[in-house]
Design a protein around this motif. Structure first.
Motif, PDB file in Angstrom:
ATOM      1  N   TRP A 165      42.687  28.769 -14.955  1.00 43.94           N
ATOM      2  CA  TRP A 165      43.259  27.788 -15.878  1.00 43.94           C
ATOM      3  C   TRP A 165      44.695  28.179 -16.223  1.00 43.94           C
ATOM      4  CZ3 TRP A 165      43.924  29.358 -21.177  1.00 43.94           C
ATOM      5  CH2 TRP A 165      43.372  30.603 -21.497  1.00 43.94           C
ATOM      6  N   MET A 189      46.046  20.807 -18.095  1.00 44.42           N
ATOM      7  CA  MET A 189      45.898  19.549 -18.814  1.00 44.42           C
ATOM      8  C   MET A 189      46.797  18.450 -18.274  1.00 44.42           C
ATOM      9  SD  MET A 189      45.705  21.034 -22.705  1.00 44.42           S
ATOM     10  CE  MET A 189      46.028  19.447 -23.417  1.00 44.42           C
ATOM     11  N   SER A 190      47.910  18.806 -17.698  1.00 45.05           N
ATOM     12  CA  SER A 190      48.869  17.815 -17.213  1.00 45.05           C
ATOM     13  C   SER A 190      48.357  17.151 -15.943  1.00 45.05           C
ATOM     14  CB  SER A 190      50.213  18.476 -16.912  1.00 45.05           C
ATOM     15  OG  SER A 190      50.749  19.044 -18.074  1.00 45.05           O
ATOM     16  N   GLN A 241      44.325  18.502 -12.472  1.00 44.94           N
ATOM     17  CA  GLN A 241      44.096  18.253 -13.887  1.00 44.94           C
ATOM     18  C   GLN A 241      42.615  18.457 -14.163  1.00 44.94           C
ATOM     19  OE1 GLN A 241      44.980  14.248 -15.263  1.00 44.94           O
ATOM     20  NE2 GLN A 241      45.642  15.026 -17.248  1.00 44.94           N
ATOM     21  N   TYR A 288      40.103  19.497 -21.531  1.00 50.46           N
ATOM     22  CA  TYR A 288      40.450  20.303 -22.698  1.00 50.46           C
ATOM     23  C   TYR A 288      39.590  19.838 -23.852  1.00 50.46           C
ATOM     24  CZ  TYR A 288      43.083  21.839 -26.797  1.00 50.46           C
ATOM     25  OH  TYR A 288      43.448  22.388 -28.004  1.00 50.46           O
ATOM     26  N   SER A 295      48.849  21.481 -29.588  1.00 49.07           N
ATOM     27  CA  SER A 295      48.279  20.132 -29.587  1.00 49.07           C
ATOM     28  C   SER A 295      49.146  19.162 -30.378  1.00 49.07           C
ATOM     29  CB  SER A 295      46.851  20.144 -30.150  1.00 49.07           C
ATOM     30  OG  SER A 295      45.993  20.829 -29.265  1.00 49.07           O
ATOM     31  N   THR A 351      45.672  13.127 -20.765  1.00 46.51           N
ATOM     32  CA  THR A 351      46.156  14.273 -21.543  1.00 46.51           C
ATOM     33  C   THR A 351      46.082  13.982 -23.032  1.00 46.51           C
ATOM     34  OG1 THR A 351      47.623  14.880 -19.712  1.00 46.51           O
ATOM     35  CG2 THR A 351      48.073  15.897 -21.844  1.00 46.51           C
ATOM     36  N   MET A 377      42.598  14.273 -24.102  1.00 47.49           N
ATOM     37  CA  MET A 377      42.163  15.671 -24.142  1.00 47.49           C
ATOM     38  C   MET A 377      42.465  16.301 -25.496  1.00 47.49           C
ATOM     39  SD  MET A 377      43.250  17.123 -20.416  1.00 47.49           S
ATOM     40  CE  MET A 377      42.715  16.301 -18.934  1.00 47.49           C
ATOM     41  N   SER A 421      37.605  15.243 -20.255  1.00 47.15           N
ATOM     42  CA  SER A 421      37.648  15.888 -18.945  1.00 47.15           C
ATOM     43  C   SER A 421      37.833  14.847 -17.851  1.00 47.15           C
ATOM     44  CB  SER A 421      36.342  16.639 -18.698  1.00 47.15           C
ATOM     45  OG  SER A 421      36.241  17.065 -17.361  1.00 47.15           O
TER      46      SER A 421
END
Length: 171
Positions: A47, A74-75, A101, A104, A121, A141, A144, A150
């Protein structure tokens, strides 16, 4: 060939399991690699945190012969994301690098990661100021960081499975 992975909230582990099942190769957490398997060609999956692939250094130090790296973040996938990962790894020309991707969920974090991501965040959410609520709900994103979400799927790692099958005779 083996898969070695580092997963914080479970999304990288899910990807490792998908590749393992579809390519018919064993997968191990980076903290539990059998000593007699570290000399095998390795797909490392980790990750992304602050532009670095977590666990990569530990797998190399364990003696893994890493020829393929899959970074999960995450992107959304993009050539820019993949290039950023290649630079952070100082990857060798022979090493194939993929960025996918994942997912999160703040509720799954612990310790310092939870504290760091509380601040991060807020920064991520601020990037979506000016978007309509409908646009925000369509953005993985954004979802997330606001609700836990997910996008893990077999399609996202199909190229990794193909790489494994091309480089490994599992007969």
């Amino acid at each position: 060939m083996i898969i070695v992975y580092a997963s914080n909230t479970g999304y990288t582990k899910q990807y490792a399991e998908i590749v393992s099942k579809n390519a018919k190769i064993d997968a191990f957490p980076v903290d539990n690699i059998p000593a007699d398997r570290t000399n095998e060609v390795t797909i490392f999956m980790g990750w992304v945190m602050a532009g670095k692939v977590v666990g990569y250094k530990k797998a190399k130090e364990a003696g893994c012969k890493i020829l393929c790296v899959v970074a999960v973040g995450m992107s959304p996938e993009s050539p820019a994301q993949t290039n950023m990962i290649k630079k952070s790894l100082k990857s060798e020309p022979y090493m194939d690098v993929y960025y996918v991707q994942g997912g999160y969920d703040y509720k799954k974090l612990k310790g310092i990661n939870k504290l760091l991501m509380k601040v991060k965040s807020k920064e991520i959410i601020a990037r979506y100021d000016g978007m309509s609520e409908a646009e925000k709900k369509e953005n993985a994103t954004y979802r997330m960081v606001t609700e836990g979400y997910s996008v893990v799927s077999e399609d996202r790692v199909a190229a990794v499975v193909a790489w494994a099958l091309m480089h490994y005779d599992n007969k």
